[in-house]
Motif scaffolding. Structure first.
Motif, PDB file in Angstrom:
ATOM      1  N   ALA A 261      58.635  81.844  34.393  1.00 61.45           N
ATOM      2  CA  ALA A 261      57.847  82.107  33.191  1.00 61.45           C
ATOM      3  C   ALA A 261      58.295  83.314  32.390  1.00 61.45           C
ATOM      4  O   ALA A 261      58.648  83.371  31.203  1.00 61.45           O
ATOM      5  N   VAL A 262      58.842  84.440  33.055  1.00 63.51           N
ATOM      6  CA  VAL A 262      59.168  85.659  32.429  1.00 63.51           C
ATOM      7  C   VAL A 262      60.440  85.232  31.650  1.00 63.51           C
ATOM      8  O   VAL A 262      60.761  85.453  30.415  1.00 63.51           O
ATOM      9  N   LEU A 263      61.387  84.539  32.476  1.00 59.91           N
ATOM     10  CA  LEU A 263      62.628  84.166  31.638  1.00 59.91           C
ATOM     11  C   LEU A 263      62.436  83.476  30.568  1.00 59.91           C
ATOM     12  O   LEU A 263      63.187  83.277  29.687  1.00 59.91           O
ATOM     13  N   MET A 264      61.430  82.203  30.580  1.00 60.81           N
ATOM     14  CA  MET A 264      61.039  81.464  29.604  1.00 60.81           C
ATOM     15  C   MET A 264      60.843  82.403  28.441  1.00 60.81           C
ATOM     16  O   MET A 264      61.075  81.912  27.319  1.00 60.81           O
ATOM     17  N   ILE A 265      59.668  83.112  28.599  1.00 61.61           N
ATOM     18  CA  ILE A 265      59.360  84.048  27.450  1.00 61.61           C
ATOM     19  C   ILE A 265      60.612  85.061  27.013  1.00 61.61           C
ATOM     20  O   ILE A 265      60.900  84.873  25.603  1.00 61.61           O
ATOM     21  N   GLY A 266      61.360  85.484  27.820  1.00 61.64           N
ATOM     22  CA  GLY A 266      62.360  85.995  27.358  1.00 61.64           C
ATOM     23  C   GLY A 266      63.307  85.445  26.280  1.00 61.64           C
ATOM     24  O   GLY A 266      63.755  85.819  25.253  1.00 61.64           O
ATOM     25  N   VAL A 267      63.774  84.149  26.802  1.00 58.78           N
ATOM     26  CA  VAL A 267      64.892  83.541  26.159  1.00 58.78           C
ATOM     27  C   VAL A 267      64.099  82.691  24.736  1.00 58.78           C
ATOM     28  O   VAL A 267      64.639  82.839  23.803  1.00 58.78           O
TER      29      VAL A 267
ATOM     30  N   ALA B  74      50.327  85.309  27.919  1.00 57.99           N
ATOM     31  CA  ALA B  74      51.211  84.239  28.008  1.00 57.99           C
ATOM     32  C   ALA B  74      51.945  83.824  29.228  1.00 57.99           C
ATOM     33  O   ALA B  74      51.979  82.540  29.736  1.00 57.99           O
ATOM     34  N   LEU B  75      52.380  85.047  29.851  1.00 57.27           N
ATOM     35  CA  LEU B  75      52.893  84.759  31.132  1.00 57.27           C
ATOM     36  C   LEU B  75      51.841  84.137  32.272  1.00 57.27           C
ATOM     37  O   LEU B  75      52.179  82.976  33.045  1.00 57.27           O
ATOM     38  N   MET B  76      50.515  84.560  31.992  1.00 56.12           N
ATOM     39  CA  MET B  76      49.621  83.985  33.160  1.00 56.12           C
ATOM     40  C   MET B  76      49.208  82.439  32.612  1.00 56.12           C
ATOM     41  O   MET B  76      49.313  81.706  33.637  1.00 56.12           O
ATOM     42  N   GLY B  77      49.410  81.948  31.452  1.00 55.49           N
ATOM     43  CA  GLY B  77      49.341  80.578  31.126  1.00 55.49           C
ATOM     44  C   GLY B  77      50.776  79.877  31.455  1.00 55.49           C
ATOM     45  O   GLY B  77      50.512  78.803  32.151  1.00 55.49           O
ATOM     46  N   LEU B  78      51.640  80.490  31.380  1.00 52.99           N
ATOM     47  CA  LEU B  78      53.025  79.760  31.765  1.00 52.99           C
ATOM     48  C   LEU B  78      53.072  79.550  33.190  1.00 52.99           C
ATOM     49  O   LEU B  78      53.440  78.490  33.762  1.00 52.99           O
ATOM     50  N   TYR B  79      52.514  80.491  33.979  1.00 55.74           N
ATOM     51  CA  TYR B  79      52.468  80.390  35.557  1.00 55.74           C
ATOM     52  C   TYR B  79      51.481  79.211  35.819  1.00 55.74           C
ATOM     53  O   TYR B  79      52.001  78.288  36.519  1.00 55.74           O
ATOM     54  N   GLN B  80      50.485  79.149  35.408  1.00 52.44           N
ATOM     55  CA  GLN B  80      49.491  78.109  35.359  1.00 52.44           C
ATOM     56  C   GLN B  80      49.993  76.661  34.859  1.00 52.44           C
ATOM     57  O   GLN B  80      50.162  75.663  35.565  1.00 52.44           O
TER      58      GLN B  80
ATOM     59  N   ALA C 255      52.568  81.658  19.926  1.00 54.47           N
ATOM     60  CA  ALA C 255      53.885  81.087  19.935  1.00 54.47           C
ATOM     61  C   ALA C 255      54.452  81.267  21.053  1.00 54.47           C
ATOM     62  O   ALA C 255      55.156  80.130  21.339  1.00 54.47           O
ATOM     63  N   LEU C 256      54.423  82.219  22.096  1.00 53.22           N
ATOM     64  CA  LEU C 256      54.816  82.190  23.424  1.00 53.22           C
ATOM     65  C   LEU C 256      54.386  81.046  24.235  1.00 53.22           C
ATOM     66  O   LEU C 256      54.963  80.492  24.892  1.00 53.22           O
ATOM     67  N   LEU C 257      53.139  81.077  24.418  1.00 52.39           N
ATOM     68  CA  LEU C 257      52.494  80.055  25.328  1.00 52.39           C
ATOM     69  C   LEU C 257      52.754  78.595  24.770  1.00 52.39           C
ATOM     70  O   LEU C 257      53.517  77.823  25.494  1.00 52.39           O
ATOM     71  N   HIS C 258      52.422  78.305  23.596  1.00 55.29           N
ATOM     72  CA  HIS C 258      52.657  76.981  23.122  1.00 55.29           C
ATOM     73  C   HIS C 258      54.259  76.454  22.785  1.00 55.29           C
ATOM     74  O   HIS C 258      54.538  75.471  23.079  1.00 55.29           O
ATOM     75  N   GLY C 259      54.888  77.617  22.268  1.00 53.16           N
ATOM     76  CA  GLY C 259      56.321  77.545  21.947  1.00 53.16           C
ATOM     77  C   GLY C 259      56.887  77.530  23.497  1.00 53.16           C
ATOM     78  O   GLY C 259      57.863  76.482  23.412  1.00 53.16           O
ATOM     79  N   CYS C 260      56.786  78.177  24.425  1.00 56.45           N
ATOM     80  CA  CYS C 260      57.482  77.838  25.539  1.00 56.45           C
ATOM     81  C   CYS C 260      57.208  76.489  26.398  1.00 56.45           C
ATOM     82  O   CYS C 260      57.960  75.792  26.822  1.00 56.45           O
ATOM     83  N   ILE C 261      56.030  76.146  26.272  1.00 51.81           N
ATOM     84  CA  ILE C 261      55.670  74.676  26.747  1.00 51.81           C
ATOM     85  C   ILE C 261      56.501  73.715  25.902  1.00 51.81           C
ATOM     86  O   ILE C 261      57.201  72.724  26.516  1.00 51.81           O
ATOM     87  N   ARG C 262      56.304  73.967  24.693  1.00 49.25           N
ATOM     88  CA  ARG C 262      56.867  72.606  24.000  1.00 49.25           C
ATOM     89  C   ARG C 262      58.576  72.616  24.085  1.00 49.25           C
ATOM     90  O   ARG C 262      59.015  71.609  24.018  1.00 49.25           O
TER      91      ARG C 262
ATOM     92  N   ALA D 136      60.202  73.717  26.600  1.00 49.65           N
ATOM     93  CA  ALA D 136      60.624  74.186  28.027  1.00 49.65           C
ATOM     94  C   ALA D 136      61.968  73.605  28.538  1.00 49.65           C
ATOM     95  O   ALA D 136      62.896  74.311  29.182  1.00 49.65           O
ATOM     96  N   ALA D 137      62.267  72.376  28.040  1.00 51.15           N
ATOM     97  CA  ALA D 137      63.359  71.728  28.247  1.00 51.15           C
ATOM     98  C   ALA D 137      64.721  72.729  27.562  1.00 51.15           C
ATOM     99  O   ALA D 137      65.419  72.688  28.398  1.00 51.15           O
ATOM    100  N   ALA D 138      64.485  72.775  26.443  1.00 58.11           N
ATOM    101  CA  ALA D 138      65.591  73.748  25.745  1.00 58.11           C
ATOM    102  C   ALA D 138      65.704  75.166  26.497  1.00 58.11           C
ATOM    103  O   ALA D 138      67.049  75.560  26.607  1.00 58.11           O
ATOM    104  N   LEU D 139      64.636  75.653  26.660  1.00 61.78           N
ATOM    105  CA  LEU D 139      64.666  77.025  27.416  1.00 61.78           C
ATOM    106  C   LEU D 139      65.418  76.922  28.768  1.00 61.78           C
ATOM    107  O   LEU D 139      66.186  77.806  29.194  1.00 61.78           O
TER     108      LEU D 139
END
Length: 160
Positions: free
Chosen positions: A95-101, A25-31, A62-69, A71-74
């Protein structure tokens, strides 16, 4: 904690599968942070990564698509705890912080200390030299905001 979550936690390799889900998920969020590509396209690319078949697919999704969806709230949560605009953070730390939050907000079956520790480990593995210290500080502050009862109970137990 649901019965399914408890069963998953007892299953051998469940922790490794979740860790691998976080890594990919981190790799995907980075991209996504760098290119703005579609999450489905990113996921299709990540499916070719070694170990994709061994990850917790539900948690990864959940992490990849949830963080993208979300993102503004995170980023709104992160903005209260970082020392600069989130757009100025390194993409790995962001990306790490987005996953953590995301985990602190949506994955209540994961203890806050686990979410923090996993974020620190991701930052150590993928981030800059001292990025893990920054991640730890930011996620610690975010946890106190997002899970105040759990954090207060843990801190009281340490003092006792």
């Amino acid at each position: 904690m649901t019965a399914d979550t408890k069963a998953a936690a007892r299953r051998p390799g469940a922790n490794a599968a979740r860790r691998r889900a976080r890594e990919l998920a981190l790799m995907g969020l980075y991209q996504w942070l760098l290119s703005g590509a579609d999450g489905t396209e990113i996921e299709a690319h990540l499916q070719a990564e070694e170990g994709f078949d061994k990850l917790d697919l539900v948690h990864f999704d959940a992490l990849l698509h949830g963080c993208i969806r979300d993102a503004a709230a995170l980023d709104a949560v992160l903005a209260r705890h970082v020392d600069r605009k989130t757009s100025l953070l390194s993409p790995v730390e962001h990306a790490v912080l987005m996953i953590g939050v995301y985990e602190l907000t949506h994955c209540l079956d994961i203890p806050y200390r686990v979410a923090l520790n996993e974020g620190v480990e991701l930052a150590k593995s993928f981030g800059g030299t001292d990025g893990h210290k920054y991640v730890n500080g930011v996620l610690d502050k975010a946890a106190a905001e997002l899970r105040p009862t759990e954090v207060a109970a843990a801190r009281a137990a340490r003092r006792a």
